[in-house]
Design a protein around this motif. Structure first.
Motif, mmCIF file in Angstrom:
data_model
loop_
_atom_site.group_PDB
_atom_site.id
_atom_site.type_symbol
_atom_site.label_atom_id
_atom_site.label_comp_id
_atom_site.label_asym_id
_atom_site.label_seq_id
_atom_site.Cartn_x
_atom_site.Cartn_y
_atom_site.Cartn_z
ATOM 1 N N PHE A 404 -11.589 -0.084 -9.125
ATOM 2 C CA PHE A 404 -10.186 -0.136 -9.512
ATOM 3 C C PHE A 404 -10.016 -0.465 -10.990
ATOM 4 O O PHE A 404 -9.218 0.177 -11.691
ATOM 5 C CB PHE A 404 -9.437 -1.172 -8.659
ATOM 6 N N TYR A 408 -8.456 1.830 -13.909
ATOM 7 C CA TYR A 408 -7.286 1.355 -14.655
ATOM 8 C C TYR A 408 -7.563 1.324 -16.157
ATOM 9 O O TYR A 408 -6.725 1.738 -16.966
ATOM 10 C CB TYR A 408 -6.908 -0.035 -14.166
ATOM 11 N N LEU A 437 -0.361 2.622 -10.771
ATOM 12 C CA LEU A 437 -0.716 1.520 -9.889
ATOM 13 C C LEU A 437 0.422 1.110 -8.960
ATOM 14 O O LEU A 437 0.172 0.617 -7.855
ATOM 15 C CB LEU A 437 -1.148 0.307 -10.711
ATOM 16 N N CYS A 441 0.102 -0.120 -5.071
ATOM 17 C CA CYS A 441 0.449 -1.480 -4.635
ATOM 18 C C CYS A 441 1.418 -1.449 -3.462
ATOM 19 O O CYS A 441 1.265 -2.194 -2.479
ATOM 20 C CB CYS A 441 1.066 -2.260 -5.789
#
Length: 485
Positions: A404, A408, A437, A441
């Motif tokens: 992740f 990112y 993101l 989420c």
């Protein structure tokens, strides 16, 4: 409820502190790898090295915080799920979303602290770090004369010591080449023994040479076919070398004062306003140059090579001029056109430089907010995902964190490159990774709140078994001859 929240806070705080310093150490080691050649062999004091590491680590706090939050939230909720503590809390009437949102308040304060640190402390630490690094880079390698090795650390001199005594002062079989005349190895001194020592202020290295000779076949008039050879012997000779440049000295370097990373958001805003004023002034200069060129085009040089005067200009039509006069007029027009073109190109390049500075200031301004928001987003990825996969420890959470965070980070760099290249607006390029993101989420939080087992290890194993890969491959093997027939 308070007891559970306090327990949850303690479960999260320990892994967060551990992973934060671990992430900070990894980022610091990656940074030091780029400058290892500048630090090794300089004879720096341990205090200077520790100071440099302290300032460098302060610049990575805003980047280490979201990484630590992601890993620690995965470890915390994964451990709770693995031990069936989340199931027990649900049985007690506490849904998972309450646990997540209760801990998110603490993460929110961490995000605010990260932004404050990156806006107030990190710029000063960056300035100190870059200034100290510049001083270290300018530092000469440490003075180290080894046996049988030619040492060229002294300006225009090379020395070789055959043997050294244990006291590191008495030397034997000394050979000293003098390159001050820039004629190669035409001048050198040999001594059977000697002694070397530093002055008390460590500004000079003293060499006392005994029982030797000097050899000089250089020419003061430059290279010739035959040079005079001068060979002299001596019982004792003295040499002094300046080594003040080997000492590390701190100096304030104002070059980094206006660097993007050395400015707070308030200072960045002022710099943006200042550059915008310069852009407006440049636009006025371009307009003034254009008007001046238009005005000059209306006034030509007429016969007798008289200089045009705007207040007293002849109005002779161009068609009535002679061929010579027409050529002079056209030549002057070409000159005026080229002058305006060169002036326009210069102003255009200067405007491009100003706009690039504005973009750089804006990206740094947004970056501090982006990393602070990333702390919250990574928590809403790690906490729900940890409760779904139900794997504690460091192994699985670390793998997920690397995937992740690497994604990112690459998206952040990609968005920043797009913004600096004027491919997209600056705000869009800097918030690109965040915009990607947010739906992730929301999806993971929803899956955790409805007790989804979509990403759990048990569900993944079950789906792999349902595929029955062995049977699938066997079927393909039996079907292949029929296909060929």
């Amino acid at each position: 409820m308070k007891i559970i929240y306090r327990y949850l806070f303690k479960k999260f705080l320990g892994p967060f502190a551990l992973t934060f310093f671990f992430a900070l150490f990894i980022l610091l080691m990656q940074f030091l790898w780029k400058y290892v050649d500048d630090l090794v062999g300089k004879g720096l004091e341990i205090a200077i090295v520790l100071e440099f590491l302290f300032y460098a680590s302060a610049t990575f706090v805003s980047l280490a915080a979201p990484l630590a939050i992601l890993l620690s939230s995965l470890m915390t909720f994964g451990s709770l799920g693995e031990r069936y503590e989340i199931i027990a809390m649900k049985a007690a009437g506490i849904p998972i979303k309450k646990l997540i949102f209760a801990l998110s308040l603490f993460v929110f304060f961490i995000a605010c602290g990260s932004f404050w640190f990156s806006d107030n402390v990190a710029p000063k630490a960056y300035f100190k770090m870059r200034s100290l690094l510049k001083n270290i880079q300018n530092q000469k390698p440490t003075l180290s004369i080894e046996e049988g090795v030619f040492y060229d650390g002294f300006d225009n001199y090379t020395i070789r010591v055959g043997k050294k005594h244990r006291n590191n002062r008495d030397i034997f079989d000394v050979l000293l080449f003098d390159h001050t005349k820039y004629q190669g190895n035409s001048t050198f001194i040999y001594a059977k023994r000697g002694k070397m020592q530093m002055t008390d202020d460590q500004e000079y290295m003293l060499f006392y040479l005994y029982d030797g000779f000097s050899w000089d076949e250089s020419s003061d008039a430059g290279p010739v076919e035959k040079n005079a050879l001068v060979r002299t012997t001596f019982a004792e000779q003295y040499k002094r070398f300046d080594i003040s440049s080997f000492k590390f000295e701190k100096s304030d370097n104002d070059f980094y004062v206006k660097r993007n990373e050395a400015l707070s958001n308030k200072e960045l805003t002022k710099m943006i306003d200042t550059v915008m004023v310069s852009v407006e002034k440049t636009n006025d200069d371009i307009l003034a140059a254009f008007m001046a060129s238009c005005h000059a085009f209306q006034h030509f040089v007429y016969p007798n090579n008289e200089t045009p005067n705007p207040t007293n200009c002849s109005n002779i039509p161009y068609s009535e001029l002679s061929a010579k006069e027409k050529k002079e007029v056209l030549d002057r027009v070409v000159v005026l056109k080229n002058d305006f073109k060169n002036s326009s190109n210069m102003h255009k390049e200067y405007k491009g430089h100003l706009y690039f500075n504005i973009t750089s200031y804006m990206t740094e301004w947004y970056k501090k907010y982006v990393f602070a928001v990333a702390c919250i987003l990574f928590f809403f990825i790690g906490a729900p995902l940890g409760s779904i996969i139900r794997k504690g420890g460091i192994g699985v959470p670390l793998v997920i964190t690397v995937v992740f965070f690497s994604s990112y980070f690459m998206l952040s760099i990609f968005g920043e490159k797009l913004a600096k290249g004027d491919a997209v607006p600056v705000w869009f390029g800097m918030w690109l990774s965040t915009l990607i993101l947010v739906p992730i989420c929301a999806f993971l939080t929803y899956q955790a709140s409805v007790d989804s087992a979509l990403l759990s290890s048990e569900e993944i194993s079950k789906r792999i078994q349902q595929l029955n890969l062995k049977k699938l491959f066997t079927r393909k093997k039996h079907e292949s001859p029929a296909t060929h027939s």
